[in-house]
Design a protein around this motif. Structure first.
Motif, PDB file in Angstrom:
ATOM      1  N   HIS A 233       2.063   6.836   2.493  1.00  0.00           N
ATOM      2  CA  HIS A 233       2.175   5.459   2.033  1.00  0.00           C
ATOM      3  C   HIS A 233       3.638   5.046   2.135  1.00  0.00           C
ATOM      4  O   HIS A 233       4.503   5.629   1.477  1.00  0.00           O
ATOM      5  CB  HIS A 233       1.685   5.340   0.581  1.00  0.00           C
ATOM      6  N   VAL A 250       2.278   0.198   4.875  1.00  0.00           N
ATOM      7  CA  VAL A 250       1.455   0.990   5.780  1.00  0.00           C
ATOM      8  C   VAL A 250       0.851   2.144   4.986  1.00  0.00           C
ATOM      9  O   VAL A 250       1.579   2.927   4.368  1.00  0.00           O
ATOM     10  CB  VAL A 250       2.256   1.534   6.975  1.00  0.00           C
ATOM     11  N   GLU A 251      -0.473   2.221   4.973  1.00  0.00           N
ATOM     12  CA  GLU A 251      -1.192   3.299   4.298  1.00  0.00           C
ATOM     13  C   GLU A 251      -2.009   4.072   5.322  1.00  0.00           C
ATOM     14  O   GLU A 251      -2.771   3.478   6.091  1.00  0.00           O
ATOM     15  CB  GLU A 251      -2.107   2.745   3.208  1.00  0.00           C
ATOM     16  N   THR A 252      -1.862   5.399   5.304  1.00  0.00           N
ATOM     17  CA  THR A 252      -2.570   6.268   6.237  1.00  0.00           C
ATOM     18  C   THR A 252      -3.320   7.337   5.456  1.00  0.00           C
ATOM     19  O   THR A 252      -2.724   8.037   4.630  1.00  0.00           O
ATOM     20  CB  THR A 252      -1.606   6.944   7.219  1.00  0.00           C
ATOM     21  N   SER A 259      -5.618   4.127   9.280  1.00  0.00           N
ATOM     22  CA  SER A 259      -4.371   3.508   8.844  1.00  0.00           C
ATOM     23  C   SER A 259      -4.571   2.009   8.686  1.00  0.00           C
ATOM     24  O   SER A 259      -5.322   1.385   9.444  1.00  0.00           O
ATOM     25  CB  SER A 259      -3.238   3.768   9.841  1.00  0.00           C
TER      26      SER A 259
END
Length: 323
Positions: A233, A250-252, A259
């Motif tokens: 994150h 950006v969240e993965t 993502s």
């Protein structure tokens, strides 16, 4: 021979003597450490970026706030929606008289309840300038569905937190979460999170997850990120001017191998008593929330919209805040 030795002993022209090295003293190290400030709590790691993002709502909402005294306030909320439970909720807030800073007064008790008896309650109190506790509980259908106690200790250049969630002695289950954030330099803070859960519903009876965290702040910009087994994150916040702020998130998920990226901005127009927040993500969700203060009346109008181009879906919400 003596002349040769004397000539060789003379220093060469243009060559400076080696600089002398002075080891740092304990007083200098302590003075450098004292310049570091408290980094805040782990929960506030991405706060600046999150505050910029638009939080849309659907349907119609009317909120009436009424102050009964300097310490007590009540609210009435009527929500009409086709995607969330509609109805009426009554809320109350009490603010004590113990003041540690111009903007913080304790204790704080707040909660809201609906006609069916479903209750959300929060208690926040600062027992010491360095120690703050928060208790939250949720009651649904006459049963305590969630309970959480958090304690924060703020040092000169670090913050440690411990959270206990849903402890059940009879069922032998619960959640423990520890947070630590340390200021390394004036701009950099490092820390981590340790989450431990146990109970009969947990595979193997117990599980622990470790997450590393970092934040770098330089003037009007802030980078923050977390890295753990669950995913990555990363957030970026930039204050462009007094009227414009932007944020990128950006969240993965490493488990789902997915993502999501979101770009948001906030526009403040103090002369017009207007605040607008907008965002767009990689799933083609376009969101916007407009808040307008209707001076000189004690009213605020909110308009919300959410549009998904690929799914051809649109949601609209409007709200009125009185008081």
């Amino acid at each position: 021979m003596g002349n040769v030795l004397a000539a060789s002993a003379e220093p060469k022209m243009g060559v400076a003597p080696p600089p002398s090295f002075t080891p740092p003293t304990l007083a200098s190290l302590e003075s450098k450490k004292s310049n570091l400030s408290n980094p805040g709590t782990y929960e506030e790691l991405h706060k600046k970026c999150k505050d910029v993002m638009a939080m849309p709502f659907e349907g119609a909402k009317v909120i009436l706030n009424k102050g009964l005294s300097n310490n007590f306030q009540v609210s009435h909320t009527l929500n009409l929606s086709s995607t969330q439970p509609s109805g009426y909720r009554f809320g109350a807030t009490y603010v004590g008289t113990r003041q540690f800073s111009p903007s913080e007064v304790f204790p704080v008790l707040l909660g809201d309840i609906d006609p069916a008896g479903n209750l959300n309650a929060n208690i926040i109190h600062q027992f010491h300038p360095r120690v703050r506790c928060k208790f939250a509980a949720q009651i649904q259908e006459s049963k305590v569905t969630a309970a959480q106690l958090t304690s924060d200790y703020k040092g000169d250049d670090f913050t440690g937190s411990l959270t206990v969630g849903n402890p059940n002695i009879l069922n032998n289950s619960g959640v423990f979460v520890g947070h630590y954030l340390q200021s390394v330099t004036e701009n950099l803070a490092l820390g981590g999170e340790l989450a431990y859960q146990y109970g009969p519903n947990v595979p193997g009876g117990e599980i622990a997850v470790v997450t590393a965290a970092a934040r770098y702040a330089n003037g009007s910009s802030t980078w923050s990120g977390t890295l753990g087994a669950g995913g990555i994150h990363v957030c970026y916040y930039q204050k462009c001017s007094e009227q414009l702020q932007i944020g990128v998130e950006v969240e993965t998920s490493l488990r789902m191998m997915e993502s999501t990226a979101t770009i948001g901005y906030q526009v403040d127009l103090p002369k017009a008593d207007l605040v607008f927040r907008g965002s767009v993500d990689s799933n083609w969700n376009v969101c916007g929330v407009l808040e307008k203060r209707l001076q000189p009346l004690p009213l605020s109008f909110a308009l919300s919209g959410r549009l998904n181009h690929t799914k051809n879906a649109f949601k609209l919400g409007c709200g009125l805040i009185i008081g």
